[in-house]
Scaffold this motif. Structure first.
Motif, short mmCIF file in Angstrom:
data_model
loop_
_atom_site.label_atom_id
_atom_site.label_comp_id
_atom_site.label_asym_id
_atom_site.label_seq_id
_atom_site.Cartn_x
_atom_site.Cartn_y
_atom_site.Cartn_z
N ASP A 96 69.42 84.38 61.79
CA ASP A 96 67.88 83.84 61.57
C ASP A 96 66.74 84.25 62.93
O ASP A 96 65.89 83.62 62.42
N LEU A 97 67.53 83.79 64.28
CA LEU A 97 66.24 84.63 65.13
C LEU A 97 65.80 85.72 64.70
O LEU A 97 64.86 85.37 65.65
N ASN A 98 66.72 86.44 64.51
CA ASN A 98 66.00 87.94 64.30
C ASN A 98 64.29 87.87 63.19
O ASN A 98 64.23 88.41 63.32
N MET A 113 73.16 73.35 76.08
CA MET A 113 74.52 74.79 76.68
C MET A 113 73.70 75.48 76.96
O MET A 113 73.93 76.65 77.77
N LEU A 114 73.62 75.99 75.41
CA LEU A 114 72.59 77.37 74.70
C LEU A 114 71.55 77.73 75.85
O LEU A 114 70.99 78.46 76.55
N PHE A 140 72.92 72.39 61.40
CA PHE A 140 72.87 70.62 60.15
C PHE A 140 72.49 71.40 59.32
O PHE A 140 72.69 70.99 58.32
N ASN A 141 71.79 72.78 59.22
CA ASN A 141 71.19 73.36 58.16
C ASN A 141 70.95 72.72 56.45
O ASN A 141 71.16 72.73 55.32
N THR A 185 64.73 76.75 66.31
CA THR A 185 66.04 77.62 65.11
C THR A 185 67.17 77.29 64.81
O THR A 185 67.64 76.46 63.90
N LEU A 186 67.71 77.28 66.21
CA LEU A 186 69.45 77.46 66.38
C LEU A 186 69.64 75.68 65.82
O LEU A 186 70.87 74.82 65.75
N LEU A 187 69.05 74.25 66.37
CA LEU A 187 68.71 73.24 66.27
C LEU A 187 68.82 72.69 64.62
O LEU A 187 69.57 72.34 63.94
#
Length: 338
Positions: free
Chosen positions: A216-218, A176-177, A109-110, A103-105
Motif C-alpha cells: 500500500d505504501l508503495n 511508535m512508527l 482498520f482497513n 496510509t497506515l492509519l
C-alpha cells in the motif's frame, strides 16, 4: 458473457504435458487446479472489464463465480485498494510523513467507514496535528455505539503497548512508527525487502502484514519499488499453492509465485485464454499471490477432492452486487490512467 472454460481437451499447459515444472530446483507435478488458476484469472479479469464498460449482468455463466465473492485479479483494482489510492494517498498533504501516516492509519482498520468517521470528525488527517486523545475519543465513541471499527478481511493483532482497548494500542503503534523514524527508513531503503524489514521490526507487524502494508505504501509517488521485486506468501496463498502443486511446493511458495508471474503469458496462451492484463500491465507478484488465495477458495467447490493445508471446504462469502460506481484509478507512476 464470460465463461470459465472447462474444456479438458484444451486443458493442459505445455509444461504440464511434459511431466512437471521446475521451481527452485524441484520438479513439481501440477494438479488440475493449476490449469484452473489460469482459467480463473482470465474469467475473473473479464468480469472486471465487463463491469468497467457498464455491461449489464450476467457477466459470466460460471455458477461458482456467479454465486460467490472473489477479489479482482489485480490487488490495486479492489475496492479497498482503490479507496487507499484515491481517497487516502493522493488526497491531502503530499509530504511523505503525512502520506505514510494516513496510509497506515487507514490500513490498520482497513475499513472505509472508519476512515470516513475520522475525517468527518477530525478534519484533514495530518501527522503534525495528531492528538492521541482526539483520535481515541472519536473511535471510543463509535465503539461504544456498536460500530465496527475493523474490517474482517484480515486480522491486525493488537500490540501490547499498555492500553486496554485494541484501537488504543494501534494508535500507540502508529505513534511508535512515526516517532522512531519508520517513514524515513522505508523511503531510504535500498530494496523492497529492506523496506519490508523495517516494518517487520515493529510489534504486531508479522511477515504477511508488513508486506501488505508496504504494498500500500508503495502506491505512493515517494516509493519506486517494483511489484516484481519481492513477495511474501500469505496463508491463503499457501493453501492455493498446495492445491496446485501438492506438498512438494512446501517451503518454496515465494519461488512458485515468481514462477507463475514470469511464465504467465505462456500458460494463458497454452490454454487458449485471452488475458490482456490491467490495461496492459501483466500480473505482478502481489497479484499472483492474491490469485492463489482466490483459487484456493474456488477449488473448494470446483475441485473438492484436492486438499490444501487448512482443510476448509466452503466459500464463506456470497456475491452481493455493490451499487457504488466501480473505480479504476491507479498510481499515476504506472501510466495506466487515461
Amino acid at each position: 458473457m464470460v465463461t470459465l472454460v472447462q474444456d479438458r481437451q484444451a486443458a493442459s499447459s505445455s509444461q504440464r504435458a511434459s511431466g512437471g515444472v521446475r521451481v527452485a530446483g524441484r520438479t513439481l507435478r501440477p494438479t488440475p487446479v493449476f490449469d484452473t488458476y489460469w482459467r480463473f484469472a482470465a474469467a475473473r479479469q473479464a468480469v472486471y472489464e465487463a463491469r468497467l464498460t457498464g455491461r449489464r449482468q450476467p457477466w459470466t455463466d460460471d455458477p461458482i463465480l456467479s454465486r460467490h465473492r472473489f477479489t479482482n485479479c489485480y490487488r490495486a483494482a479492489d475496492r479497498v485498494s482503490q479507496a487507499v489510492i484515491g481517497d487516502v494517498i493522493y488526497q491531502g498533504p503530499q509530504d511523505w510523513d503525512d502520506v505514510f501516516f494516513r496510509t497506515l492509519l487507514f490500513k490498520i482498520f482497513n475499513k472505509e467507514s472508519t476512515w470516513q468517521l475520522l475525517t468527518r470528525e477530525l478534519g484533514e488527517v495530518r501527522w503534525a496535528d495528531y492528538d492521541y486523545r482526539e483520535f481515541d475519543r472519536v473511535l471510543s465513541a463509535a465503539f461504544a455505539a456498536g460500530e465496527r471499527l475493523y474490517s474482517a478481511a484480515y486480522i491486525v493483532p493488537p500490540p501490547q503497548l499498555g492500553e486496554e482497548r485494541k484501537h488504543r494500542n494501534h494508535l500507540r503503534l502508529l505513534e511508535m512508527l512515526m516517532t522512531s523514524g519508520a517513514p524515513e527508513r522505508v523511503s531510504e531503503a535500498a530494496s523492497m525487502r529492506d523496506a519490508y524489514e523495517v516494518l517487520l521490526g515493529y510489534p504486531a507487524l508479522g511477515p504477511f502484514l508488513a508486506y501488505q502494508f508496504l504494498i500500500d505504501l508503495n502506491y505512493a509517488p515517494h516509493l519506486a519499488f517494483s511489484e516484481m521485486d519481492f513477495v511474501v506468501p500469505g496463508p491463503g496463498a499457501r493453501d492455493g499453492i498446495r492445491k496446485c502443486f501438492g506438498a512438494a511446493s512446501d517451503g518454496i511458495e515465494a519461488e512458485v509465485i515468481r514462477y507463475m508471474a514470469e511464465t504467465q503469458q505462456e500458460h494463458f496462451a497454452g490454454l487458449g485464454l485471452s488475458f490482456g492484463g490491467l490495461k496492459g500491465r501483466p500480473l505482478q507478484l502481489i497479484d499472483c499471490q492474491n490469485l492463489f488465495c482466490e483459487v484456493d477458495k474456488y477449488a473448494r467447490v470446483a475441485h473438492p477432492d484436492i486438499a490444501g493445508i487448512s482443510g476448509r471446504s466452503r466459500i464463506k462469502q456470497s456475491y452481493r452486487q455493490d451499487g457504488a460506481p466501480l473505480r479504476a484509478w491507479f498510481p499515476p507512476k504506472w501510466g495506466l490512467n487515461s
